[in-house]
Design a protein around this motif. Sequence first.
Motif, PDB file in Angstrom:
ATOM      1  N   ASP A 202       0.807  -1.223  -0.206  1.00 52.13           N
ATOM      2  CA  ASP A 202      -0.008   0.044   0.065  1.00 52.13           C
ATOM      3  C   ASP A 202       0.767   1.450  -0.098  1.00 52.13           C
ATOM      4  O   ASP A 202       2.074   1.106   0.076  1.00 52.13           O
ATOM      5  CB  ASP A 202      -1.180  -0.125   1.252  1.00 52.13           C
ATOM      6  CG  ASP A 202      -0.420  -0.116   2.566  1.00 52.13           C
ATOM      7  OD1 ASP A 202       0.651   0.657   2.774  1.00 52.13           O
ATOM      8  OD2 ASP A 202      -0.903  -0.969   3.417  1.00 52.13           O
ATOM      9  N   ASN A 203       0.180   2.334   0.168  1.00 48.23           N
ATOM     10  CA  ASN A 203       0.776   3.664  -0.103  1.00 48.23           C
ATOM     11  C   ASN A 203       1.968   4.051   1.075  1.00 48.23           C
ATOM     12  O   ASN A 203       2.869   4.880   0.835  1.00 48.23           O
ATOM     13  CB  ASN A 203       0.116   4.854  -0.446  1.00 48.23           C
ATOM     14  CG  ASN A 203      -0.767   4.781  -1.747  1.00 48.23           C
ATOM     15  OD1 ASN A 203      -0.182   4.261  -2.537  1.00 48.23           O
ATOM     16  ND2 ASN A 203      -2.043   5.232  -1.790  1.00 48.23           N
ATOM     17  N   THR A 204       1.531   3.492   2.187  1.00 46.67           N
ATOM     18  CA  THR A 204       2.507   3.706   3.152  1.00 46.67           C
ATOM     19  C   THR A 204       3.781   3.331   2.968  1.00 46.67           C
ATOM     20  O   THR A 204       4.693   3.781   3.913  1.00 46.67           O
ATOM     21  CB  THR A 204       1.943   2.940   4.503  1.00 46.67           C
ATOM     22  OG1 THR A 204       2.081   1.702   4.496  1.00 46.67           O
ATOM     23  CG2 THR A 204       0.604   3.316   4.923  1.00 46.67           C
ATOM     24  N   TRP A 205       3.977   2.389   2.290  1.00 49.70           N
ATOM     25  CA  TRP A 205       5.454   2.031   1.774  1.00 49.70           C
ATOM     26  C   TRP A 205       6.027   2.846   0.845  1.00 49.70           C
ATOM     27  O   TRP A 205       7.376   2.581   0.582  1.00 49.70           O
ATOM     28  CB  TRP A 205       5.590   0.636   1.367  1.00 49.70           C
ATOM     29  CG  TRP A 205       5.140  -0.506   2.371  1.00 49.70           C
ATOM     30  CD1 TRP A 205       3.741  -1.013   2.489  1.00 49.70           C
ATOM     31  CD2 TRP A 205       5.684  -0.880   3.547  1.00 49.70           C
ATOM     32  NE1 TRP A 205       3.872  -2.018   3.701  1.00 49.70           N
ATOM     33  CE2 TRP A 205       4.994  -1.941   4.352  1.00 49.70           C
ATOM     34  CE3 TRP A 205       7.327  -0.608   3.942  1.00 49.70           C
ATOM     35  CZ2 TRP A 205       5.512  -2.401   5.384  1.00 49.70           C
ATOM     36  CZ3 TRP A 205       7.631  -1.285   4.963  1.00 49.70           C
ATOM     37  CH2 TRP A 205       6.933  -2.243   5.787  1.00 49.70           C
ATOM     38  N   GLN A 206       5.468   3.764   0.249  1.00 50.07           N
ATOM     39  CA  GLN A 206       6.294   4.646  -0.745  1.00 50.07           C
ATOM     40  C   GLN A 206       7.442   5.343  -0.229  1.00 50.07           C
ATOM     41  O   GLN A 206       8.501   5.382  -1.272  1.00 50.07           O
ATOM     42  CB  GLN A 206       5.049   5.822  -1.403  1.00 50.07           C
ATOM     43  CG  GLN A 206       4.092   5.224  -2.271  1.00 50.07           C
ATOM     44  CD  GLN A 206       3.348   6.311  -3.126  1.00 50.07           C
ATOM     45  OE1 GLN A 206       3.474   7.501  -2.494  1.00 50.07           O
ATOM     46  NE2 GLN A 206       2.461   5.613  -3.689  1.00 50.07           N
TER      47      GLN A 206
END
Length: 647
Positions: A603-607
Amino acid sequence: MKSAVSITDPFWTTYTKLIRKEMIPYQWDVLHDNADISIEKERDDNGIPSEKSNAIENLIIASGQKEGNHYGWLFQDSDVYKWLESAANSYLLHPDENLLEMMSEVAVLIEEAQDEDGYLSTYYQIERPDLKFKRLFESHELYCAGHLIEAAVAHYKATGSKKLIDVSQKLVSCIQQHFGVEEGKIKGADGHQEIELALIRLYEVTGKEEYVELSSWFLKIRGEDPDFYLKQLVENKKEGLSTGDFPHIDLKYLQAHKPVLEQDEAVGHAVRLVYMAAAMAEVAAIKNDEKLFSTARKIWDNIIKKRLYITGGIGSTVRGEAFTFDYDLPNDTMYCETCASIGLLFFAKAMMKNEIDVEYAEIMEKMLYNSIISGVALDGKHFFYVNPLEVDPKASAHDPGKSHVKPIRPSWFGCACCPPNVARTLTSLSQYISDIFENKLYIQLYQDFEGSFKLEEQSLSVSMTTELPYKGKSKVSFTGIEHPITVCFRLPAWSSGYNVHNAGEYVSEQDGYLEITIDLDKTIEIDFELPVIEWHAHPSVKDNFNKVALQRGPFVYCLEEEDNGSDLHLMSLTDKPLAVEVNDPVLSHYVGLKGKGERQLIDNTWQKQLYQSDVTPVTEEMDLSFIPYYLWANRSIGEMRVWVTRQ
């Protein structure tokens, strides 16, 4: 000379036709340097010769027909010999005048290349005749001799010509002049085992027991003097034949670290080990050598119980193409060389000559349907040297430690031992179907075949038709029965049960076989159940903890990116997969497996994060599609894995 067993099975005759129509002509062109291909190094190593094959050219130069230098590995001759063996096997199955002419051309060339004293190894003939038999730790002279002998035997069986049998016997006479216990002779063996197996094949067609004795001697002299190879190098330096520092000699790599009869585990180069062990079992069966067989059995048990991949592959590391230690079975850095699986097939068959054990047959089947045929693409012109259980193309391209793990089969290799080895093996499958042991006929593999057998002083005709490998029904017909015989049908480990029809009243299960007494001509029907099996690895196999490998019938299955998308490591299996029939434009008809699964999302939290705490995984349901392992890498370049996380 016709084989007693003829395979008519559609699955396997597809391969023998592919070999006859595609592989043999293709390899002929490669060996003659006429193929417009790119030859790849089997791993990142600047020392691997990969500009051309030059294998036929080396023989032409050695024969004196032209000037030139040797090119390729010291064992480059063996590529020609294995090609010749596969051509002879194919000719026996399907006589072809064009193939006969090709074999005759090579046979004449080999005869012309042989020295007057019988010696034949093109590198040493062309470049260093002063070092003949003097660098045995690496020379492969007897290894090449062994492959020539096996090709000669196959050529004789197929054509009736003794030309190469004569060449082989002249070569063995040369070897006998140089090796032995007598004063002044060499008291050691080639660094790569193979002559030991080949001498048995030569004995079988000539009846000369001296060849068995020589094979036994080469086995038992190995490791008797651990300094043997170093002493050769020291003597060479004294004689002015070499300069510089001595190379490191890894005795375990050569299985020469201690006497053969004291070895009890699989160590060193995997192909060398199984070729040696197969020869041990062959000699033990002929000479009734209990110690030799007992040692072979210890090595067998160590491989099968602790060092065997689920696909039948062996060899856990690229360093030395070797075994490492018990339960060390990494999926993405392993070696699992095609030749090593072929050698283990030889080993299993040789062990069966000493005793009947259903485990030998199970391993033969596992390798044939998985780790051996995975070594060749469906077009017959691309090959795996290494047969991995997990692949990420990015790692193959950028991790030096995984350069040997190819995501697609190359056209040829700088070290091209595997392509012709596959061809010679798959054209000789009839020998693995059955055994006669202690007046019982054992049916080991379930394939369509027709055979003639001598049993209990009567000649029998046996034929099998089967719906395997994808469906469980088999019919076996017996004719020519004059008085009762005992037939033992293997009860496959992949089957959860069976029904047998028309067997009569004398039926029992014995040590993994269905034993039936047959007293009149009849057709027996056996219907095996083919469940989807979830295999778990021993807890000490670290790479496979909480993972399963799927099998149905003889096939091990894998996930491929083509069917499931990328990031296969994020996928897990959540229910029992079901078998489904598939018709694929590239893979043709096969039975695949479909199961419910789960994919962890990135998900986006890993960007902008490499690490996080207090993470709650976000997942989505998905359908997982599995294909038989041997089919992978025929459609596209992508990820693959055999072992899958099980929820």
